[in-house]
Design a protein around this motif. Structure first.
Motif, PDB file in Angstrom:
ATOM      1  N   ILE A  31     -37.510  -3.585 -14.000  1.00 46.76           N
ATOM      2  CA  ILE A  31     -36.472  -2.570 -14.174  1.00 46.76           C
ATOM      3  C   ILE A  31     -35.787  -2.352 -12.825  1.00 46.76           C
ATOM      4  N   THR A  32     -34.477  -2.485 -12.797  1.00 50.92           N
ATOM      5  CA  THR A  32     -33.749  -2.295 -11.552  1.00 50.92           C
ATOM      6  C   THR A  32     -33.679  -0.812 -11.194  1.00 50.92           C
ATOM      7  N   ASN A  33     -33.362  -0.563  -9.926  1.00 54.72           N
ATOM      8  CA  ASN A  33     -33.186   0.825  -9.502  1.00 54.72           C
ATOM      9  C   ASN A  33     -32.057   1.497 -10.274  1.00 54.72           C
ATOM     10  N   ALA A  34     -31.003   0.745 -10.584  1.00 50.66           N
ATOM     11  CA  ALA A  34     -29.886   1.324 -11.324  1.00 50.66           C
ATOM     12  C   ALA A  34     -30.335   1.797 -12.704  1.00 50.66           C
ATOM     13  N   THR A  35     -31.094   0.973 -13.400  1.00 51.53           N
ATOM     14  CA  THR A  35     -31.589   1.344 -14.723  1.00 51.53           C
ATOM     15  C   THR A  35     -32.524   2.539 -14.632  1.00 51.53           C
ATOM     16  N   ARG A  36     -33.395   2.526 -13.654  1.00 52.68           N
ATOM     17  CA  ARG A  36     -34.343   3.637 -13.467  1.00 52.68           C
ATOM     18  C   ARG A  36     -33.611   4.950 -13.232  1.00 52.68           C
ATOM     19  N   LEU A  37     -32.472   4.883 -12.549  1.00 50.67           N
ATOM     20  CA  LEU A  37     -31.733   6.083 -12.193  1.00 50.67           C
ATOM     21  C   LEU A  37     -30.625   6.431 -13.186  1.00 50.67           C
ATOM     22  N   GLY A  38     -30.517   5.640 -14.262  1.00 51.49           N
ATOM     23  CA  GLY A  38     -29.540   5.954 -15.304  1.00 51.49           C
ATOM     24  C   GLY A  38     -28.116   5.515 -14.998  1.00 51.49           C
ATOM     25  N   ILE A  39     -27.943   4.504 -14.159  1.00 54.70           N
ATOM     26  CA  ILE A  39     -26.617   3.979 -13.840  1.00 54.70           C
ATOM     27  C   ILE A  39     -26.348   2.769 -14.735  1.00 54.70           C
ATOM     28  N   ALA A  40     -25.245   2.786 -15.469  1.00 60.00           N
ATOM     29  CA  ALA A  40     -24.927   1.746 -16.449  1.00 60.00           C
ATOM     30  C   ALA A  40     -24.572   0.430 -15.759  1.00 60.00           C
ATOM     31  N   GLU A  41     -24.735  -0.673 -16.513  1.00 59.07           N
ATOM     32  CA  GLU A  41     -24.422  -1.998 -15.975  1.00 59.07           C
ATOM     33  C   GLU A  41     -22.961  -2.091 -15.544  1.00 59.07           C
ATOM     34  N   ALA A  42     -22.064  -1.512 -16.330  1.00 56.68           N
ATOM     35  CA  ALA A  42     -20.638  -1.558 -15.992  1.00 56.68           C
ATOM     36  C   ALA A  42     -20.361  -0.816 -14.688  1.00 56.68           C
ATOM     37  N   GLU A  43     -21.096   0.247 -14.455  1.00 59.41           N
ATOM     38  CA  GLU A  43     -20.910   1.016 -13.217  1.00 59.41           C
ATOM     39  C   GLU A  43     -21.442   0.241 -12.011  1.00 59.41           C
ATOM     40  N   VAL A  44     -22.565  -0.451 -12.209  1.00 64.13           N
ATOM     41  CA  VAL A  44     -23.097  -1.298 -11.143  1.00 64.13           C
ATOM     42  C   VAL A  44     -22.121  -2.426 -10.845  1.00 64.13           C
ATOM     43  N   ALA A  45     -21.540  -2.998 -11.901  1.00 60.93           N
ATOM     44  CA  ALA A  45     -20.571  -4.079 -11.724  1.00 60.93           C
ATOM     45  C   ALA A  45     -19.358  -3.605 -10.935  1.00 60.93           C
ATOM     46  N   GLN A  46     -18.890  -2.400 -11.197  1.00 61.37           N
ATOM     47  CA  GLN A  46     -17.750  -1.870 -10.458  1.00 61.37           C
ATOM     48  C   GLN A  46     -18.115  -1.607  -9.005  1.00 61.37           C
ATOM     49  N   TRP A  47     -19.330  -1.119  -8.763  1.00 66.25           N
ATOM     50  CA  TRP A  47     -19.785  -0.896  -7.393  1.00 66.25           C
ATOM     51  C   TRP A  47     -19.800  -2.216  -6.624  1.00 66.25           C
ATOM     52  N   LYS A  48     -20.279  -3.269  -7.305  1.00 65.96           N
ATOM     53  CA  LYS A  48     -20.302  -4.600  -6.698  1.00 65.96           C
ATOM     54  C   LYS A  48     -18.889  -5.121  -6.472  1.00 65.96           C
ATOM     55  N   ALA A  49     -17.977  -4.801  -7.394  1.00 65.78           N
ATOM     56  CA  ALA A  49     -16.592  -5.236  -7.248  1.00 65.78           C
ATOM     57  C   ALA A  49     -15.952  -4.629  -6.000  1.00 65.78           C
ATOM     58  N   PHE A  50     -16.293  -3.380  -5.719  1.00 67.89           N
ATOM     59  CA  PHE A  50     -15.799  -2.758  -4.491  1.00 67.89           C
ATOM     60  C   PHE A  50     -16.307  -3.521  -3.270  1.00 67.89           C
ATOM     61  N   GLU A  51     -17.589  -3.896  -3.288  1.00 65.32           N
ATOM     62  CA  GLU A  51     -18.139  -4.636  -2.162  1.00 65.32           C
ATOM     63  C   GLU A  51     -17.495  -6.009  -2.038  1.00 65.32           C
ATOM     64  N   ASP A  52     -17.319  -6.699  -3.166  1.00 64.51           N
ATOM     65  CA  ASP A  52     -16.716  -8.035  -3.145  1.00 64.51           C
ATOM     66  C   ASP A  52     -15.288  -7.990  -2.594  1.00 64.51           C
ATOM     67  N   GLU A  53     -14.545  -6.966  -2.967  1.00 66.78           N
ATOM     68  CA  GLU A  53     -13.188  -6.815  -2.456  1.00 66.78           C
ATOM     69  C   GLU A  53     -13.207  -6.461  -0.975  1.00 66.78           C
ATOM     70  N   TRP A  54     -14.174  -5.661  -0.578  1.00 64.81           N
ATOM     71  CA  TRP A  54     -14.287  -5.175   0.786  1.00 64.81           C
ATOM     72  C   TRP A  54     -14.625  -6.269   1.793  1.00 64.81           C
ATOM     73  N   THR A  55     -15.572  -7.132   1.448  1.00 63.76           N
ATOM     74  CA  THR A  55     -16.180  -8.065   2.401  1.00 63.76           C
ATOM     75  C   THR A  55     -15.169  -8.943   3.150  1.00 63.76           C
ATOM     76  N   PRO A  56     -14.245  -9.626   2.472  1.00 68.72           N
ATOM     77  CA  PRO A  56     -13.307 -10.468   3.236  1.00 68.72           C
ATOM     78  C   PRO A  56     -12.372  -9.680   4.142  1.00 68.72           C
ATOM     79  N   TYR A  57     -11.953  -8.526   3.709  1.00 66.66           N
ATOM     80  CA  TYR A  57     -11.101  -7.699   4.571  1.00 66.66           C
ATOM     81  C   TYR A  57     -11.867  -7.221   5.801  1.00 66.66           C
ATOM     82  N   TYR A  58     -13.135  -6.864   5.596  1.00 67.36           N
ATOM     83  CA  TYR A  58     -13.934  -6.371   6.715  1.00 67.36           C
ATOM     84  C   TYR A  58     -14.170  -7.480   7.738  1.00 67.36           C
ATOM     85  N   ALA A  59     -14.358  -8.723   7.258  1.00 67.30           N
ATOM     86  CA  ALA A  59     -14.536  -9.855   8.167  1.00 67.30           C
ATOM     87  C   ALA A  59     -13.306 -10.032   9.058  1.00 67.30           C
TER      88      ALA A  59
END
Length: 235
Positions: A31-59
């Motif tokens: 069980i992932t931390n997100a599931t344990r804490l009640g965070i939906a898969e779609a919400e985790v995906a959006q959080w990851k999308a923010f990171e994916d968008e962020w990373t190249p700009y930050y570099a």
């Protein structure tokens, strides 16, 4: 009320926050931390999308000489703003903070450091204090002494972990007490490790006999051992 202290606004600080929290949400098996804490898969995906968008700009942003521009900075600030808005709309961190499964590690990871929940799950010390108090006594004149208390782990005077004060018992006179448990010794505490003990000018010329120990007012059963007897001439 929305807590502005949780998600950093600074670019460098946000970089560490988004990468750490994204990885933390996805960690855990079966069980992932997100599931344990009640965070939906779609919400985790959006959080990851923010990171994916962020990373190249930050570099590009960290390369000050070649690729950092105002436009790059604006792109990063826009991602931070969208992350803040997403959290505020979906109450991600608020939901984590009230989850029945939340732990102190969860709260520290997501910077959820305020409120009733933190107080309710704060670790209560269970182990008696074994650390002795090391003391320096400096007569100041007029019956006062400057006192500084140290632990063996610190070079500066400070209250030891799991204690909220230093407790001391003392006697002014010419005959030293045989122990800190002798009946009739004066007793007091100081919430500061560096303080002045004012005995009055009438005590000048006499001797101070004093013991110290680390003490917790809320948990007196955890009190540390008394120090060796400390002696000083009172000026």
């Amino acid at each position: 009320m929305f807590d502005r202290s949780r998600i950093p606004r600074g670019i460098t600080e946000f970089n560490g926050y988004i990468t750490t929290t994204r990885a933390y949400l996805e960690a855990g098996s079966p069980i992932t931390n997100a599931t344990r804490l009640g965070i939906a898969e779609a919400e985790v995906a959006q959080w990851k999308a923010f990171e994916d968008e962020w990373t190249p700009y930050y570099a590009l942003y960290v390369d000050k000489k070649s690729s950092r521009t105002t436009s790059i900075k604006d792109q990063l600030l826009a991602i931070i703003a969208r992350t803040l808005a997403f959290n505020q709309t979906n109450h991600i961190l608020d939901r984590i903070s009230v989850s029945l499964n939340v732990t102190i590690v969860d709260m520290e990871t997501f910077h959820i450091k305020k409120g009733v929940l933190q107080k309710s799950i704060r670790t209560i010390p269970q182990t008696p204090i074994n650390e002795p108090v090391t003391v320096t006594l400096l007569p100041l004149g007029g019956g006062s002494l400057a006192i500084k208390c140290y632990s063996t782990t610190g070079q500066r005077a400070s209250i030891y972990e799991n204690a909220d004060c230093v407790q001391y018992v003392y006697l002014v006179g010419d005959i030293p007490p045989v122990s800190a448990d002798v009946i009739g010794l004066s007793k007091d505490t100081s919430s500061k490790a560096s303080f002045t003990l004012a005995l009055g000018s009438g005590c000048s010329g006499k001797h101070l006999y004093i013991y110290f120990r680390w003490y917790n007012n809320k948990h007196p059963e955890l009190a540390g051992p008394w120090s060796a007897l400390q002696t000083s001439l009172i000026l």
